[in-house]
Design a protein around this motif. Sequence first.
Motif, PDB file in Angstrom:
ATOM      1  N   VAL A 239       0.851  -1.194   0.000  1.00  0.00           N
ATOM      2  CA  VAL A 239       0.000   0.000   0.000  1.00  0.00           C
ATOM      3  C   VAL A 239       0.886   1.244   0.000  1.00  0.00           C
ATOM      4  O   VAL A 239       1.661   1.464   0.919  1.00  0.00           O
ATOM      5  N   PRO A 242       0.209   6.666  -3.747  1.00  0.00           N
ATOM      6  CA  PRO A 242      -0.516   6.663  -5.029  1.00  0.00           C
ATOM      7  C   PRO A 242      -1.606   5.593  -5.072  1.00  0.00           C
ATOM      8  O   PRO A 242      -2.676   5.813  -5.643  1.00  0.00           O
ATOM      9  N   LYS A 243      -1.362   4.444  -4.448  1.00  0.00           N
ATOM     10  CA  LYS A 243      -2.385   3.394  -4.452  1.00  0.00           C
ATOM     11  C   LYS A 243      -3.578   3.812  -3.601  1.00  0.00           C
ATOM     12  O   LYS A 243      -4.727   3.572  -3.976  1.00  0.00           O
ATOM     13  N   LYS A 246      -5.870   5.933  -5.545  1.00  0.00           N
ATOM     14  CA  LYS A 246      -6.727   5.175  -6.471  1.00  0.00           C
ATOM     15  C   LYS A 246      -7.844   4.467  -5.712  1.00  0.00           C
ATOM     16  O   LYS A 246      -9.005   4.498  -6.103  1.00  0.00           O
ATOM     17  N   LEU A 247      -7.445   3.801  -4.617  1.00  0.00           N
ATOM     18  CA  LEU A 247      -8.402   2.974  -3.873  1.00  0.00           C
ATOM     19  C   LEU A 247      -9.549   3.779  -3.274  1.00  0.00           C
ATOM     20  O   LEU A 247     -10.668   3.295  -3.177  1.00  0.00           O
ATOM     21  N   HIS A 249     -11.405   5.915  -4.288  1.00  0.00           N
ATOM     22  CA  HIS A 249     -12.582   6.126  -5.138  1.00  0.00           C
ATOM     23  C   HIS A 249     -13.579   4.971  -5.065  1.00  0.00           C
ATOM     24  O   HIS A 249     -14.731   5.123  -5.451  1.00  0.00           O
ATOM     25  N   ILE A 250     -13.124   3.813  -4.605  1.00  0.00           N
ATOM     26  CA  ILE A 250     -14.061   2.694  -4.476  1.00  0.00           C
ATOM     27  C   ILE A 250     -15.132   3.048  -3.463  1.00  0.00           C
ATOM     28  O   ILE A 250     -16.316   2.816  -3.676  1.00  0.00           O
TER      29      ILE A 250
END
Lengths: 366, 210
Positions: A239, A242-243, A246-247, A249-250
Amino acid sequence: MFNPSRLTLARQRRGFTKTRLAMEVDVAVRSITAYEAGMTVPKGETIQRLSKILAFPDSFFFADDIEAPNPEGVSFRSLKSMTAGKRDAALGASALAIELSSWIDKGFSLPDPNLPDLQDDEPEAAAEAVRADWGLGEKPVRNVVHLLEAHGVRVFSLAEECLEVDAFSFWRNGIPYVFLNTKKSGERSRLDAAHELGHLVLHRHDLPRSRDIEREAQRFAGAFLMPRSSVLANVSGLVTVPKLIKLKHIWNVSVTALTYRLHELNVLTDWQYRTLFKELSTRGYRKSEPDPCQRETSQVYAKVFKLLRQEGIDKRSIAKALHVTPDEINTFMFGLAFLSIEGGNQSEVVSSSAKPNLQLVPSTRG
Amino acid sequence: MYYNTYKDSLANHRLLELGLSPEILVRAVTEGQLAHSNCTENDPRIFSGLAVWARMNRSLREQLIPLGWTKGEKRGQPITLSPEKDVAIVVFSGDDATGCPDRIPQPRNPKGTATLAAVEMNKQQLILFPEYRHEGKATPDRLTWVLLFARDKDFVRCELSLPSAVEKDGTVMTWAERIILPAITLGDELVVSETSDEPPVDVEVIRKSS
């Protein structure tokens, strides 16, 4: 007849002390005290000055009794750091919102309250129970405000004067109310809404002081927006920041809320959690959300306003019925307002807090 | 070429003999990767490699100094030294055979004089004290171990290995021992759809007939 309780409410709503109001209206402080105690009635000319200073129509002071919710029954996040004035301003605003809500109830049928009473549950279990009760499964919540409204919660935005307050909620006459600060990021506001839902289901009744209700509500909110199985199914591997971006938004949550939740679920070790949090601070993401989502607004008021508009009832007539100014109404309604065009029928419900259009302008420098 | 390769529980055991653990080394590699993730396209190209290497050294020291280890720097090469001064760790980026027990890895970049000298010392010690290999005894002087790591699309593989020889040009290394560490899964191929597939909530608002 002049109604003393309404003067107190108007003063508190504007965050005025008695001293300040006395000064602005040019009367003695003891006169204000006497008006509010119902011992003297202000003269017509004084009422006009009160009305002007406090920005309420004259008629406001002559309407039925109005009472702000009792602070004991209201869950404020940071009560310790909040002045009594700020608290009363928020409660005063909520009293007006309740009036507005009752007015809407007279003309419209809204969903009945449907919140399980879970005062004996652990926060994580309570979040799962509410999800099960509402048939949400493990799915992300698309819009928290709409979801609350669909289950009978009356959701309002907080007025400008109450921006130190994140959010608060209370039950009154069997109806759950939630007030949200809409100046925060969309993600933050969603978490606040889920936090208040936590208070409504976990802390409906008087509880022993030993319970850390703020922590419970916070854990509820994290678990409600980011269900365990959903998180474990979606997060794998190393983790990184940057990840995380992205995550998030779930579940439409802030990077910090997600990081906190990942640590709570042991996806992150202590040192990983600390390292990531430090990096989030360095990047300024704790203050300003990266890649933010849109702010949520009420579906109920959008629909109510639209239906009223079709009948030719505008903001001004609602304000008149409630003895407040049209602007006053807007503060509770997420900036949802009629776009009143004089003499035209093109009005649509719009959000006045919508982002301005930015344009590139050619530089004049050579 | 004969050498010992340790995996899994044997690796853990061997690390324990050196006063180390897989957790410490894997954390150093992981911290390096977090440093990598903080680099952007706008950083100079060599920077991310440097950032990873610097962070791994820092992490080793932050974890090991409380356990009595010390840090040093010789001819520009940072080392982390065991309390008995018999184990030194340096950090190198390795090629794609890194962490694969059945292949022989090499450092990605040619090494300089500091490495040549350290490996020469390893070689002398291993010749002078052959019992070291068989009985796992400490050598009187320092042995320099290399924490090798290599990143591909999906994993970061790593190992702690003991070089016994190196070509004069600093390219090819021969290993006396290799301790294979658990690989770190990157999982960067994450695809997040921004649009949720659930239907929007419809709140029923009905006008009462007056």
